[in-house]
Design a protein around this motif. Structure first.
Motif, PDB file in Angstrom:
ATOM      1  N   LEU A  15      10.758  -0.888   4.217  1.00  0.00           N
ATOM      2  CA  LEU A  15      11.206  -2.088   4.923  1.00  0.00           C
ATOM      3  C   LEU A  15      11.479  -1.809   6.399  1.00  0.00           C
ATOM      4  CD1 LEU A  15      13.569  -3.642   2.230  1.00  0.00           C
ATOM      5  CD2 LEU A  15      11.310  -4.472   2.931  1.00  0.00           C
ATOM      6  N   PHE A  16      12.012  -0.639   6.716  1.00  0.00           N
ATOM      7  CA  PHE A  16      12.362  -0.313   8.096  1.00  0.00           C
ATOM      8  C   PHE A  16      11.138   0.156   8.882  1.00  0.00           C
ATOM      9  CE2 PHE A  16      14.067   2.283  11.529  1.00  0.00           C
ATOM     10  CZ  PHE A  16      15.099   1.490  12.015  1.00  0.00           C
ATOM     11  N   ASP A  17      10.428   1.165   8.371  1.00  0.00           N
ATOM     12  CA  ASP A  17       9.340   1.782   9.135  1.00  0.00           C
ATOM     13  C   ASP A  17       7.994   1.085   8.982  1.00  0.00           C
ATOM     14  OD1 ASP A  17      10.813   3.758  10.411  1.00  0.00           O
ATOM     15  OD2 ASP A  17      10.561   5.202   8.798  1.00  0.00           O
ATOM     16  N   VAL A  18       7.754   0.415   7.872  1.00  0.00           N
ATOM     17  CA  VAL A  18       6.465  -0.246   7.678  1.00  0.00           C
ATOM     18  C   VAL A  18       6.568  -1.735   7.999  1.00  0.00           C
ATOM     19  CG1 VAL A  18       4.633  -0.798   6.034  1.00  0.00           C
ATOM     20  CG2 VAL A  18       5.738   1.437   5.957  1.00  0.00           C
ATOM     21  N   VAL A  19       7.544  -2.407   7.386  1.00  0.00           N
ATOM     22  CA  VAL A  19       7.697  -3.847   7.607  1.00  0.00           C
ATOM     23  C   VAL A  19       8.273  -4.121   8.989  1.00  0.00           C
ATOM     24  CG1 VAL A  19       8.803  -5.955   6.755  1.00  0.00           C
ATOM     25  CG2 VAL A  19       7.896  -4.286   5.144  1.00  0.00           C
ATOM     26  N   GLY A  20       9.154  -3.218   9.461  1.00  0.00           N
ATOM     27  CA  GLY A  20       9.728  -3.396  10.789  1.00  0.00           C
ATOM     28  C   GLY A  20      11.042  -4.146  10.824  1.00  0.00           C
ATOM     29  N   LEU A  21      11.716  -4.238   9.677  1.00  0.00           N
ATOM     30  CA  LEU A  21      13.019  -4.892   9.662  1.00  0.00           C
ATOM     31  C   LEU A  21      14.044  -4.004  10.354  1.00  0.00           C
ATOM     32  CD1 LEU A  21      13.272  -6.281   6.007  1.00  0.00           C
ATOM     33  CD2 LEU A  21      12.407  -7.422   8.037  1.00  0.00           C
ATOM     34  N   SER A  22      15.086  -4.614  10.885  1.00  0.00           N
ATOM     35  CA  SER A  22      16.186  -3.844  11.462  1.00  0.00           C
ATOM     36  C   SER A  22      17.012  -3.254  10.325  1.00  0.00           C
ATOM     37  CB  SER A  22      17.069  -4.758  12.318  1.00  0.00           C
ATOM     38  OG  SER A  22      17.794  -5.643  11.479  1.00  0.00           O
ATOM     39  N   GLY A  23      17.870  -2.301  10.661  1.00  0.00           N
ATOM     40  CA  GLY A  23      18.743  -1.708   9.646  1.00  0.00           C
ATOM     41  C   GLY A  23      19.614  -2.747   8.967  1.00  0.00           C
ATOM     42  N   GLU A  24      20.105  -3.715   9.747  1.00  0.00           N
ATOM     43  CA  GLU A  24      20.947  -4.773   9.181  1.00  0.00           C
ATOM     44  C   GLU A  24      20.142  -5.673   8.246  1.00  0.00           C
ATOM     45  OE1 GLU A  24      20.870  -3.975  12.477  1.00  0.00           O
ATOM     46  OE2 GLU A  24      22.774  -2.882  12.428  1.00  0.00           O
ATOM     47  N   GLU A  25      18.899  -5.955   8.631  1.00  0.00           N
ATOM     48  CA  GLU A  25      18.047  -6.792   7.777  1.00  0.00           C
ATOM     49  C   GLU A  25      17.716  -6.067   6.475  1.00  0.00           C
ATOM     50  OE1 GLU A  25      15.523  -9.404  11.044  1.00  0.00           O
ATOM     51  OE2 GLU A  25      14.979  -7.307  10.735  1.00  0.00           O
ATOM     52  N   LEU A  54       1.317   6.250  10.644  1.00  0.00           N
ATOM     53  CA  LEU A  54       0.415   6.910   9.724  1.00  0.00           C
ATOM     54  C   LEU A  54      -0.440   5.966   8.906  1.00  0.00           C
ATOM     55  CD1 LEU A  54       2.994   9.526   8.500  1.00  0.00           C
ATOM     56  CD2 LEU A  54       1.166   9.871  10.156  1.00  0.00           C
ATOM     57  N   ILE A  55      -0.074   4.686   8.868  1.00  0.00           N
ATOM     58  CA  ILE A  55      -0.865   3.761   8.048  1.00  0.00           C
ATOM     59  C   ILE A  55      -1.714   2.835   8.895  1.00  0.00           C
ATOM     60  CG2 ILE A  55       0.710   3.844   6.094  1.00  0.00           C
ATOM     61  CD1 ILE A  55       1.693   1.058   6.958  1.00  0.00           C
ATOM     62  N   TYR A  60       0.832  -1.202   0.000  1.00  0.00           N
ATOM     63  CA  TYR A  60       0.000   0.000   0.000  1.00  0.00           C
ATOM     64  C   TYR A  60       0.868   1.254   0.000  1.00  0.00           C
ATOM     65  CZ  TYR A  60      -3.142   3.681   1.501  1.00  0.00           C
ATOM     66  OH  TYR A  60      -3.828   4.862   1.586  1.00  0.00           O
ATOM     67  N   VAL A  61       1.900   1.254   0.826  1.00  0.00           N
ATOM     68  CA  VAL A  61       2.785   2.419   0.864  1.00  0.00           C
ATOM     69  C   VAL A  61       3.502   2.577  -0.474  1.00  0.00           C
ATOM     70  CG1 VAL A  61       4.807   3.442   1.981  1.00  0.00           C
ATOM     71  CG2 VAL A  61       3.027   2.388   3.366  1.00  0.00           C
ATOM     72  N   LEU A  62       3.828   1.470  -1.112  1.00  0.00           N
ATOM     73  CA  LEU A  62       4.498   1.537  -2.413  1.00  0.00           C
ATOM     74  C   LEU A  62       3.565   2.029  -3.522  1.00  0.00           C
ATOM     75  CD1 LEU A  62       6.580  -1.767  -2.372  1.00  0.00           C
ATOM     76  CD2 LEU A  62       7.478   0.560  -2.319  1.00  0.00           C
ATOM     77  N   THR A  63       2.278   1.628  -3.460  1.00  0.00           N
ATOM     78  CA  THR A  63       1.370   1.925  -4.572  1.00  0.00           C
ATOM     79  C   THR A  63       0.369   3.031  -4.292  1.00  0.00           C
ATOM     80  OG1 THR A  63      -0.299   0.318  -3.860  1.00  0.00           O
ATOM     81  CG2 THR A  63       1.455  -0.487  -5.342  1.00  0.00           C
ATOM     82  N   GLY A  64      -0.001   3.216  -3.023  1.00  0.00           N
ATOM     83  CA  GLY A  64      -1.015   4.208  -2.690  1.00  0.00           C
ATOM     84  C   GLY A  64      -2.429   3.757  -2.980  1.00  0.00           C
ATOM     85  N   ASN A  65      -2.602   2.470  -3.252  1.00  0.00           N
ATOM     86  CA  ASN A  65      -3.921   1.957  -3.608  1.00  0.00           C
ATOM     87  C   ASN A  65      -4.099   0.608  -2.928  1.00  0.00           C
ATOM     88  OD1 ASN A  65      -5.767   0.208  -5.226  1.00  0.00           O
ATOM     89  ND2 ASN A  65      -6.004   2.074  -6.440  1.00  0.00           N
ATOM     90  N   LEU A  66      -5.079   0.518  -2.022  1.00  0.00           N
ATOM     91  CA  LEU A  66      -5.275  -0.714  -1.261  1.00  0.00           C
ATOM     92  C   LEU A  66      -5.613  -1.898  -2.165  1.00  0.00           C
ATOM     93  CD1 LEU A  66      -5.341  -2.159   1.438  1.00  0.00           C
ATOM     94  CD2 LEU A  66      -7.741  -1.440   1.672  1.00  0.00           C
ATOM     95  N   GLN A  67      -6.486  -1.699  -3.132  1.00  0.00           N
ATOM     96  CA  GLN A  67      -6.850  -2.798  -4.034  1.00  0.00           C
ATOM     97  C   GLN A  67      -5.636  -3.282  -4.817  1.00  0.00           C
ATOM     98  OE1 GLN A  67      -9.880  -4.490  -4.338  1.00  0.00           O
ATOM     99  NE2 GLN A  67      -8.572  -5.858  -5.497  1.00  0.00           N
ATOM    100  N   GLU A  68      -4.847  -2.346  -5.319  1.00  0.00           N
ATOM    101  CA  GLU A  68      -3.632  -2.706  -6.052  1.00  0.00           C
ATOM    102  C   GLU A  68      -2.655  -3.432  -5.132  1.00  0.00           C
ATOM    103  OE1 GLU A  68      -1.091  -3.072  -9.334  1.00  0.00           O
ATOM    104  OE2 GLU A  68      -3.159  -2.381  -9.297  1.00  0.00           O
TER     105      GLU A  68
END
Length: 186
Positions: free
Chosen positions: A136-146, A184-185, A42-50
């Motif tokens: 990946l960091f703020d939405v997915v929650g991966l660490s900086g190393e990941e 925000l999401i 969603y953050v990448l596309t801005g469209n929930l259906q997409e």
């Protein structure tokens, strides 16, 4: 001894048990990872259906190769990469369509309001590395190393991308300080 028919029957039972285990494994993977992947898309596309469509397509591709993918060190990383690649393909198709439409008419868009759509629009304009690192960091929650491992870049590069991406988002949206995108999401 056993006959050839009995042996084929035993093989079919073993294959059936393997298929059932694979299905159960995939169903667990799907349930655990789909919501986060849809948020990322969603953050990448801005469209929930997409976003849902991209995740569905990525999961279908994962299912087709599940015996192999399930043995990867990071199966969800593989699916995230597929989601990203599908989104990039979508952007390319849309860019061609927009160029064609722009040649036919001029579009005047209103000033945006701060909110989800503005955030998505700002993130979409970030350079690809910054955009992927931020998601990946703020939405997915991966660490900086990941994030660094997934993107194949040094951790210092990821830190730089995150700093620049957050600064750009804050400046573009008129924030004094950049809150985590996840807030925000939700």
């Amino acid at each position: 001894g056993t006959t050839a028919t009995e042996q084929r029957g035993e093989i079919a039972v073993v294959e059936e048990l393997g298929a059932a285990e694979a299905l159960e494994s995939f169903e667990g993977f799907f349930a655990a990872t789909s919501p986060g992947l849809v948020g990322q898309a969603y953050v990448l596309t801005g469209n929930l259906q997409e976003a849902q469509d991209l995740v569905q397509e990525a999961m279908l591709r994962a299912w087709r190769e599940w015996p192999k993918i399930s043995n990867y060190e990071d199966p969800v990383g593989w699916v995230r990469k597929v989601v990203h690649n599908l989104a990039v393909s979508r952007w390319r198709r849309l860019a061609v369509r927009r160029r064609h439409e722009a040649a036919e008419r001029v579009v005047d868009s209103p000033a945006p309001d701060v909110g989800h759509l503005d955030l998505v629009a700002v993130v979409a304009k970030l350079p690809a590395g910054q955009r992927r690192a931020l998601v990946l960091f703020d939405v997915v929650g991966l660490s900086g190393e990941e994030v660094a491992a997934e993107l194949g870049v040094p951790a210092g590069t990821v830190r730089g991308w995150l700093t620049r991406a957050r600064r750009t988002v804050a400046e573009q949206l008129g924030w004094d300080d950049s809150p985590p995108i996840q807030l925000l999401i939700d």
